[in-house]
Design a protein around this motif. Structure first.
Motif, PDB file in Angstrom:
ATOM      1  N   UNK A 147       0.658  17.018  32.199  1.00 17.75           N
ATOM      2  CA  UNK A 147       2.012  17.481  31.952  1.00 17.75           C
ATOM      3  C   UNK A 147       2.650  17.770  33.291  1.00 17.75           C
ATOM      4  N   UNK A 148       3.798  18.457  33.265  1.00 24.66           N
ATOM      5  CA  UNK A 148       4.613  18.589  34.461  1.00 24.66           C
ATOM      6  C   UNK A 148       5.111  20.009  34.613  1.00 24.66           C
ATOM      7  N   UNK A 149       4.819  20.602  35.764  1.00 22.74           N
ATOM      8  CA  UNK A 149       5.248  21.965  36.041  1.00 22.74           C
ATOM      9  C   UNK A 149       6.589  21.957  36.757  1.00 22.74           C
ATOM     10  N   UNK A 150       7.418  22.944  36.389  1.00 18.83           N
ATOM     11  CA  UNK A 150       8.651  23.159  37.141  1.00 18.83           C
ATOM     12  C   UNK A 150       8.917  24.644  37.279  1.00 18.83           C
ATOM     13  N   UNK A 151       9.776  24.973  38.215  1.00 20.67           N
ATOM     14  CA  UNK A 151      10.263  26.335  38.448  1.00 20.67           C
ATOM     15  C   UNK A 151      11.758  26.370  38.163  1.00 20.67           C
ATOM     16  N   UNK A 152      12.228  27.510  37.703  1.00 20.90           N
ATOM     17  CA  UNK A 152      13.657  27.736  37.515  1.00 20.90           C
ATOM     18  C   UNK A 152      14.267  28.513  38.667  1.00 20.90           C
ATOM     19  N   UNK A 153      13.419  28.930  39.611  1.00 18.85           N
ATOM     20  CA  UNK A 153      13.847  29.656  40.804  1.00 18.85           C
ATOM     21  C   UNK A 153      12.892  29.275  41.926  1.00 18.85           C
ATOM     22  N   UNK A 154      13.172  29.610  43.186  1.00 17.21           N
ATOM     23  CA  UNK A 154      12.307  29.145  44.273  1.00 17.21           C
ATOM     24  C   UNK A 154      10.837  29.460  44.043  1.00 17.21           C
ATOM     25  N   UNK A 155       9.993  28.475  44.343  1.00 16.67           N
ATOM     26  CA  UNK A 155       8.557  28.568  44.056  1.00 16.67           C
ATOM     27  C   UNK A 155       7.783  29.371  45.091  1.00 16.67           C
ATOM     28  N   UNK A 156       8.356  29.540  46.267  1.00 16.24           N
ATOM     29  CA  UNK A 156       7.646  30.196  47.358  1.00 16.24           C
ATOM     30  C   UNK A 156       7.159  29.238  48.410  1.00 16.24           C
ATOM     31  N   UNK A 157       7.167  27.913  48.107  1.00 16.39           N
ATOM     32  CA  UNK A 157       6.798  26.898  49.101  1.00 16.39           C
ATOM     33  C   UNK A 157       7.892  25.839  49.126  1.00 16.39           C
ATOM     34  N   UNK A 158       8.303  25.448  50.320  1.00 19.93           N
ATOM     35  CA  UNK A 158       9.463  24.576  50.485  1.00 19.93           C
ATOM     36  C   UNK A 158       9.253  23.186  49.899  1.00 19.93           C
TER      37      UNK A 158
END
Length: 451
Positions: A147-158
């Motif tokens: 599957x596929x992970x996403x963030x809705x806000x900055x992940x902490x790594x560029x």
């Protein structure tokens, strides 16, 4: 098939409940679960566990291994050794904190090359959904990511940026086209941005910076999007109990949504986090005891589908123990080896059984990942097992754990449940905290037609 191993225990956790049994194995597969104490076929090795409980090997679908690129944070060898020592036989690696992230088939190949021959457990991979990689999603799916992970806000790594609202909708629409799974770090960026952001050592200040409303609002939006597009969404590391009524209602309405929580949300509370104790920092955060009680109730009634570690390690310096500044410290709980004892310690206190724990930490994650041969002690399943002495205790010493950096929020805690051994496809890979033999885990893919 000729049986080559028989595991015997007075307490075997099966899908039908706990009972005395002999579990027969041939060629890495469970061939029978039969009454305890019968004859052992010629040539089969008998391992009698006495009253230690035989559980299905745990499946952990939320592990940050950070390899390659940030191997000093963890790495495939150390992560899977810690997993094996803690009763985990299968894990799925998150697509970020490694360099490169798993956002294309070329990057997935780098991950697999890095892991090959170095894993004690079976290891699969999540892909990533980031701005600009929409065309990579189906090729990654066909290459076997779960599957596929996403963030809705900055992940902490560029190198792993977050999706904006339009990009999120585009990603879910694309995944829905081939029935892919979107797994989401669900915190609303506007609510986080509007919360007080104070640095320093006070845990209360950090907690205020990640309000539960940020989770609740983000999850409400995901439910609406999944309902509109018909897509499959999984909510990662649920911390806020305020979202539970929304999730329960969505499930009743037929929305294709699942949700996980983590051992630290079930076993640690905000009230007990000392100021400056940045080993407790994670996002979303550890919340109050009343919130924890509601998470346990949601596990019991099935609103929460599974419990996984979200093992998110770093080097000790990134935890900023020198200043105790929660705002500056890396967020993540190192707990891969301790999840089973930590959850069992609380579960037994609350009247739950080891059958419940196996459902949450083995069958549930296996179901999420579509691993139809994992997660149960039953005929035809992989011979993956964990043996546990459930009424024995130990005190957590970070230096004795097998993950790379000796820091954990569980340091000094006394936990119930001493892991006795772990077997992967009938081969013992851990005896107590010691891993046995050379790394022999496999790199696994999403089953054809699975999640």
């Amino acid at each position: 098939m000729v049986e080559d191993l028989v595991l015997r225990s007075t307490r075997v956790v099966t899908p039908q409940g706990e009972r005395p049994a002999d579990v027969a194995v041939a060629g890495g597969t469970i061939t029978a679960v039969r009454g305890q104490g019968g004859p052992v076929p010629d040539g089969a090795v008998l391992t009698d566990l006495g009253d230690d409980v035989l559980l299905p090997g745990l499946v952990d679908t939320h592990v940050h291994i950070n390899d390659p690129g940030r191997t000093e944070w963890e790495g495939f060898a150390t992560a899977t050794a810690a997993a094996a020592a803690g009763g985990i036989t299968t894990l799925v690696d998150m697509p970020l904190n490694s360099i490169p992230p798993t956002t294309s088939t070329a990057n997935l190949a780098v991950k697999r090359d890095t892991a090959r021959g170095r894993v004690y457990t079976d290891v699969g991979f999540w892909g990533g959904a980031v701005p600009g990689n929409l065309a990579d999603l189906q090729p990654l799916h066909e290459a076997g990511v779960f599957g596929f992970k996403c963030f809705l806000l900055p992940s902490g790594v560029d190198e792993f940026p977050h999706l904006g609202p339009a990009e999120l909708a585009e990603a879910l629409a694309e995944l829905t086209r081939f029935d892919g799974l979107l797994i989401v770090h669900a915190e609303d960026p506007l609510l986080i941005g509007g919360a007080p952001q104070r640095g320093g050592p006070h845990y209360a200040d950090f907690l205020a910076s990640r309000p539960p409303a940020a989770e609740d609002t983000a999850i409400a939006g995901l439910i609406a999007l999944a309902k509109r597009l018909g897509g499959r969404i999984h909510v990662l590391h649920l911390s806020s109990a305020g979202a539970l009524p929304l999730i329960a209602a969505a499930k009743r309405d037929g929305v294709r949504i699942t949700v996980e929580t983590c051992p630290h949300f079930l076993t640690l509370t905000a009230e007990e986090v000392p100021d400056g104790a940045t080993e407790f920092k994670c996002c979303p955060p550890i919340r109050e005891a009343a919130n924890q009680d509601a998470l346990w109730q949601a596990l019991a009634d099935g609103t929460i589908d599974c419990v996984v570690s979200d093992h998110s390690p770093s080097t000790i310096d990134l935890k900023r123990k020198d200043t105790g500044d929660f705002a500056a410290a890396w967020g993540g709980i190192s707990s891969l080896q301790l999840g089973l004892p930590a959850v069992w310690t609380q579960a037994r206190r609350r009247g739950h059984t080891l059958s419940d724990v196996a459902g949450w930490m083995s069958a549930g994650p296996a179901r999420l990942a579509g691993l139809d041969r994992k997660g149960a002690i039953a005929e035809g399943f992989d011979a993956d097992f964990a043996a546990l002495a459930p009424e024995q205790t130990f005190t957590v010493d970070p230096a004795a754990l097998r993950h790379r950096n000796p820091i954990t929020a569980y340091a000094g805690r006394t936990l119930y449940g001493v892991p006795r051994g772990t077997w992967l496809r009938g081969r013992q890979i851990a005896a107590g905290p010691a891993v046995t033999g050379e790394p022999a885990g496999r790199l696994i893919e999403r089953p054809a037609g699975g999640s």
